[in-house]
Scaffold this motif. Structure first.
Motif, short mmCIF file in Angstrom:
data_model
loop_
_atom_site.label_atom_id
_atom_site.label_comp_id
_atom_site.label_asym_id
_atom_site.label_seq_id
_atom_site.Cartn_x
_atom_site.Cartn_y
_atom_site.Cartn_z
N VAL A 328 -1.07 -20.94 9.63
CA VAL A 328 -0.06 -20.06 10.40
C VAL A 328 -0.88 -18.77 10.41
N LYS A 329 -1.17 -18.16 11.58
CA LYS A 329 -2.03 -16.98 11.59
C LYS A 329 -1.02 -15.86 11.52
N LEU A 330 -1.45 -14.57 11.09
CA LEU A 330 -0.77 -13.39 11.22
C LEU A 330 -1.10 -12.70 12.33
N THR A 331 -0.04 -12.67 13.17
CA THR A 331 -0.11 -12.08 14.60
C THR A 331 -0.23 -10.30 14.60
N LYS A 332 -0.49 -9.87 15.60
CA LYS A 332 -0.43 -8.41 15.61
C LYS A 332 0.82 -7.84 15.11
N LYS A 333 1.79 -8.20 15.75
CA LYS A 333 3.36 -7.71 15.16
C LYS A 333 3.16 -7.64 13.70
N ASP A 334 2.92 -8.90 13.19
CA ASP A 334 2.89 -9.05 11.56
C ASP A 334 2.04 -7.80 10.75
N GLN A 335 0.80 -7.97 11.44
CA GLN A 335 -0.05 -6.75 10.83
C GLN A 335 0.26 -5.58 10.94
N PHE A 336 1.01 -5.22 12.07
CA PHE A 336 1.85 -3.89 12.16
C PHE A 336 2.68 -3.56 11.12
N ILE A 337 3.47 -4.61 10.75
CA ILE A 337 4.78 -4.47 9.66
C ILE A 337 4.01 -4.22 8.36
N VAL A 338 3.11 -5.27 8.15
CA VAL A 338 2.45 -5.10 6.86
C VAL A 338 1.81 -3.68 6.75
N ALA A 339 1.03 -3.33 7.71
CA ALA A 339 0.55 -1.96 7.50
C ALA A 339 1.49 -0.73 7.34
N TYR A 340 2.68 -0.85 8.16
CA TYR A 340 3.81 0.15 8.00
C TYR A 340 4.64 -0.04 6.67
N GLY A 341 4.57 -1.16 6.30
CA GLY A 341 5.35 -1.27 5.20
C GLY A 341 4.98 -1.01 4.05
N GLY A 342 3.79 -0.45 3.91
CA GLY A 342 3.03 0.22 2.51
C GLY A 342 3.61 1.31 2.11
N LEU A 343 4.70 1.24 1.26
CA LEU A 343 5.51 2.45 0.82
C LEU A 343 5.05 3.05 -0.44
N ARG A 344 5.17 4.21 -0.67
CA ARG A 344 4.79 4.70 -2.29
C ARG A 344 6.10 5.11 -2.90
N GLY A 345 6.11 5.20 -4.16
CA GLY A 345 7.47 5.47 -4.82
C GLY A 345 7.16 6.06 -6.10
N ALA A 346 8.09 5.76 -7.01
CA ALA A 346 8.20 6.28 -8.45
C ALA A 346 7.06 6.01 -9.26
N ILE A 347 6.33 4.94 -8.98
CA ILE A 347 5.19 4.53 -9.91
C ILE A 347 3.95 5.43 -9.76
N ALA A 348 3.92 5.92 -8.61
CA ALA A 348 2.92 6.82 -8.17
C ALA A 348 3.09 8.11 -8.92
N PHE A 349 4.46 8.67 -8.67
CA PHE A 349 4.78 10.07 -9.28
C PHE A 349 4.87 9.95 -10.95
N SER A 350 5.25 8.71 -11.54
CA SER A 350 5.05 8.65 -12.86
C SER A 350 3.60 8.67 -13.47
N LEU A 351 2.79 7.88 -12.96
CA LEU A 351 1.31 8.00 -13.11
C LEU A 351 0.79 9.41 -13.11
N GLY A 352 1.04 10.04 -11.91
CA GLY A 352 0.61 11.80 -11.83
C GLY A 352 1.38 12.56 -12.99
N TYR A 353 2.52 12.14 -13.18
CA TYR A 353 3.20 12.87 -14.30
C TYR A 353 2.51 12.73 -15.73
N LEU A 354 1.88 11.64 -15.85
CA LEU A 354 1.17 11.18 -17.12
C LEU A 354 -0.21 12.27 -17.51
N LEU A 355 -0.86 12.83 -16.44
CA LEU A 355 -1.92 13.54 -16.42
C LEU A 355 -1.31 14.91 -17.21
N LYS A 356 -1.72 14.64 -18.50
CA LYS A 356 -1.26 15.92 -19.33
C LYS A 356 -2.36 17.24 -19.22
#
Length: 673
Positions: A328-356
């Motif tokens: 089952v191939k991934l269509t252009k629409k599927d690729q757009f949703i996968v790329a557009y759905g790459g959200l960042r959140g609290a894990i990145a903030f916590s890792l940055g906060y760990l830099l003492k």
């Protein structure tokens, strides 16, 4: 606020819940700062040890394991290769930009940029869950993005710790790079092994909780949290450990615990994860207002742009390679949703906060918060209209029917057989091997009682039968007990009153009813033929046995159907005697003989002496003595036997289950072949 968000549809259709929670956090942080108090900041220890585990456990315990395993290869490519691409692309491009004159970022070295790229590259599972569950995207896209956010934890942890050490040391060698690759496998596989061990322990413990149902949910939470803490102590992937524990534990625990305990686990996990998610986004808003920031337009804007560009290029390039191996191939629409759905959140903030002690910590945190706000607000608010505009397939709200499930399992077994015959060891082959190993060995140790050996359909049928029998005993209903009273017709059961009557049945009688139900339930008999893909010889003995079994079942079914359909409700007189004559008592008929040689039974309605006389006529090829045989048979039908011996012999061949055909039916209808 959460209640109002879900009650008012206009708000929930436009703004994601995570955006409103961050806005509330900004408002609360502004109020605290205005009154001169010190606002609380999202501490990394608070986040990783108290707020993150409930969300990951809820996602791992109720993970759709079938779709996850079917797309495991695609998820691993996006999680490992895609995260590495994002980290090195963003880090390298940021270093190139920092070396330009006029940016005032010449003090940022290459290792610091790569460290920042490893923090900002990972997709956040909390943000993905918060957005994708509201837009009801189809299961394939949801499991691709969410599975990537779960499995990229190992890559993020390894890269983060490696670059932190490299920044302190200042130099990187080839041996260090090789140790980093080995460390990745140790962290990921070690986390999975720790989670699997605790999951097996939790399933084995649930075997002995039948007498103490109250503590059954406690073991699920206890072993899961112990798996996470054990992985974090040894610097392994705690997220992968928690996912492995939930996936390993669920099927065996649900077979052992009661339904009330299952309901408790389900709703407590949902409530716990919802509270943690709310606190995380509120703390993000408060920390934005209370924290210290170092704003640099060039660094912040390029971070947002490079995150988008690297995500799009990574998804397009990896999908081009993946589609060569996918059915089952991934269509252009599927690729757009996968790329557009790459959200960042609290894990990145916590890792940055760990830099003492890092000199660029404040600028890194400012850029990370900006990327989080952009992905959550801009991408999170616009992904729903884009899904509707592109007409992307959404998730089915209704559960699949029994017909769909049966055909899905049938196709899985068919593909497994095709792979075995062709000698191709695909994922269907290994899935079948794993299921056999699970059924033969694992279930016997982890599931209590007889439920470890019976098929799932028979187990469900057993539960329904027992539940119906208990309801019948308690309510006094006039419904028929299936499989327990096969000789009772529904036409002969008449309710005596409209009121609800509770019969007084002793405990012994109730246990006897249970035993009758267990004894009369269908036993699934599996007959597996041993075959080789090089020699597909059919065993004639097995064919004969199955054919005989099928004929017996068919005869029994015809007798039952004729009894239920033709016997009147109030039959006062005994059915008439039917006399049967056979031409030969020593003839043997085989399945390979000609169809004309197979005998048939007919009812002769024109005989004056006995209207119910049944004669067995052999329809064979014409012979010289055929007319004489027919004439002799007619003489036998005209002269009834007078002595007692002949009458006794005829009594042995009486069929009391059917009174015979009606007058309106055809005279020569064949009722047994």
């Amino acid at each position: 606020m959460k209640l109002g968000f879900h009650v008012i549809p206009r708000v929930s259709n436009v703004v994601p819940e995570s955006c409103l929670l961050i806005a509330v956090g900004l408002l609360v942080g502004g109020i605290i700062k205005a009154i001169g108090e010190k606002a609380p900041v999202l501490d990394s220890q608070l986040f990783f040890f108290y707020l993150l585990p409930p969300i990951i456990l809820d996602a791992g315990y109720f993970l759709p394991i079938q779709s996850f395993m079917e797309n495991m290869g695609t998820i691993l490519v996006f999680a490992v290769v895609g995260t590495l691409w994002n980290a090195f692309f963003v880090g390298g491009m940021m270093y190139a930009v920092c070396q330009l004159e006029g940016t005032y970022l010449g003090s940022v070295d290459l290792l610091s940029c790569l460290l920042f790229g490893s923090i900002i590259s990972a997709v956040d599972p909390v943000a993905v869950l918060a957005v994708f569950e509201e837009i009801h995207i189809n299961e394939l896209l949801h499991i691709l993005v969410f599975g990537e956010s779960l499995l990229n934890d190992a890559v993020t942890v390894v890269l983060y710790h490696l670059f932190v050490e490299f920044v302190h040391v200042g130099t990187v060698t080839v041996g260090d790079a090789l140790l980093g690759v080995i460390c990745f496998f140790v962290v990921s596989l070690g986390g999975v092994m720790v989670g699997a061990i605790y999951g097996i322990l939790g399933a084995f413990t649930s075997r002995f909780t039948s007498h103490t149902r109250v503590i059954e949910p406690l073991f699920v939470f206890l072993y899961s949290y112990m798996a996470y803490l054990s992985a974090e102590v040894f610097h392994l992937s705690g997220i992968m450990s928690l996912i492995a524990c939930g996936v390993m534990m669920r099927p065996y625990v649900e077979a052992n615990i009661s339904h009330k305990s299952y309901t408790t686990i389900k709703y407590f996990l949902k409530m716990w994860s919802s509270v943690s998610e709310t606190l995380i986004f509120i703390f993000l808003g408060v920390s934005t207002v209370a924290g210290r920031h170092a704003w640099n337009w060039t660094f912040v804007v390029l971070t947002v742009v490079l995150c988008l560009v690297s995500r799009v290029l990574g998804v397009i390039g990896l999908t081009y390679i993946i589609n060569k191996f996918r059915i089952v191939k991934l269509t252009k629409k599927d690729q757009f949703i996968v790329a557009y759905g790459g959200l960042r959140g609290a894990i990145a903030f916590s890792l940055g906060y760990l830099l003492k002690d890092h000199k660029m910590k404040e600028m890194f945190l400012t850029a990370i918060i900006t990327v989080i706000f952009f992905t959550v607000f801009v991408q999170g608010m616009t992904i729903r209209p884009l899904v509707d505009l592109l007409e992307v397939k959404k998730k089915k709200e209704s559960k699949p029917s029994i017909n769909e499930e049966i055909h899905t399992q049938f196709l899985d077994h068919l593909l497994t057989g095709i792979e075995d015959v062709c000698g191709h060891y695909g994922h269907h082959h290994w899935k079948d091997k794993l299921n056999r190993f699970n059924k033969m060995y694992v279930k016997k140790w982890l599931i209590a009682g007889e439920r470890s050996t019976e098929p799932q359909l028979i187990s469900f049928y057993n539960k329904m039968e027992m539940k119906q029998a208990i309801m019948l005993v308690e309510s006094g209903s006039s419904a028929k007990l299936p499989s327990a009273l096969p000789s009772v017709s529904m036409q002969n059961i008449q309710p005596r009153g409209r009121g609800r009557v509770k019969p007084r049945i002793s405990k012994g009688r109730e246990e006897e009813i249970r035993k009758v139900l267990r004894a009369n339930l269908q036993n699934a008999r599996q007959r597996l033929r041993s075959y080789s893909r090089h020699d597909l010889m059919i065993d004639p003995f097995e064919d004969n046995v199955s054919e005989i079994h099928f004929r017996k079942q068919r005869v029994q079914m015809e007798r039952r159907m004729s009894h239920y359909l033709t016997v009147p409700a109030n039959r006062q007189e005994a059915p008439p005697v039917r006399r049967v004559h056979f031409e030969s008592d020593h003839q043997v008929y085989h399945s390979g003989d000609d169809e004309k040689s197979v005998p048939s039974v007919h009812v002769d309605q024109h005989t004056p002496s006995s209207p119910d006389t049944v004669t067995l006529l052999a329809e064979s090829s014409p012979k010289p003595n055929q007319k004489s045989a027919k004439r002799g048979d007619t003489d036998l039908r005209e002269h009834a036997p007078d002595n007692q011996e002949e009458q006794d012999q005829l009594k042995l061949s009486r069929c009391l289950s059917d009174p015979g055909p009606n007058k309106g039916e055809d005279e020569d209808s064949t009722f047994l072949s």
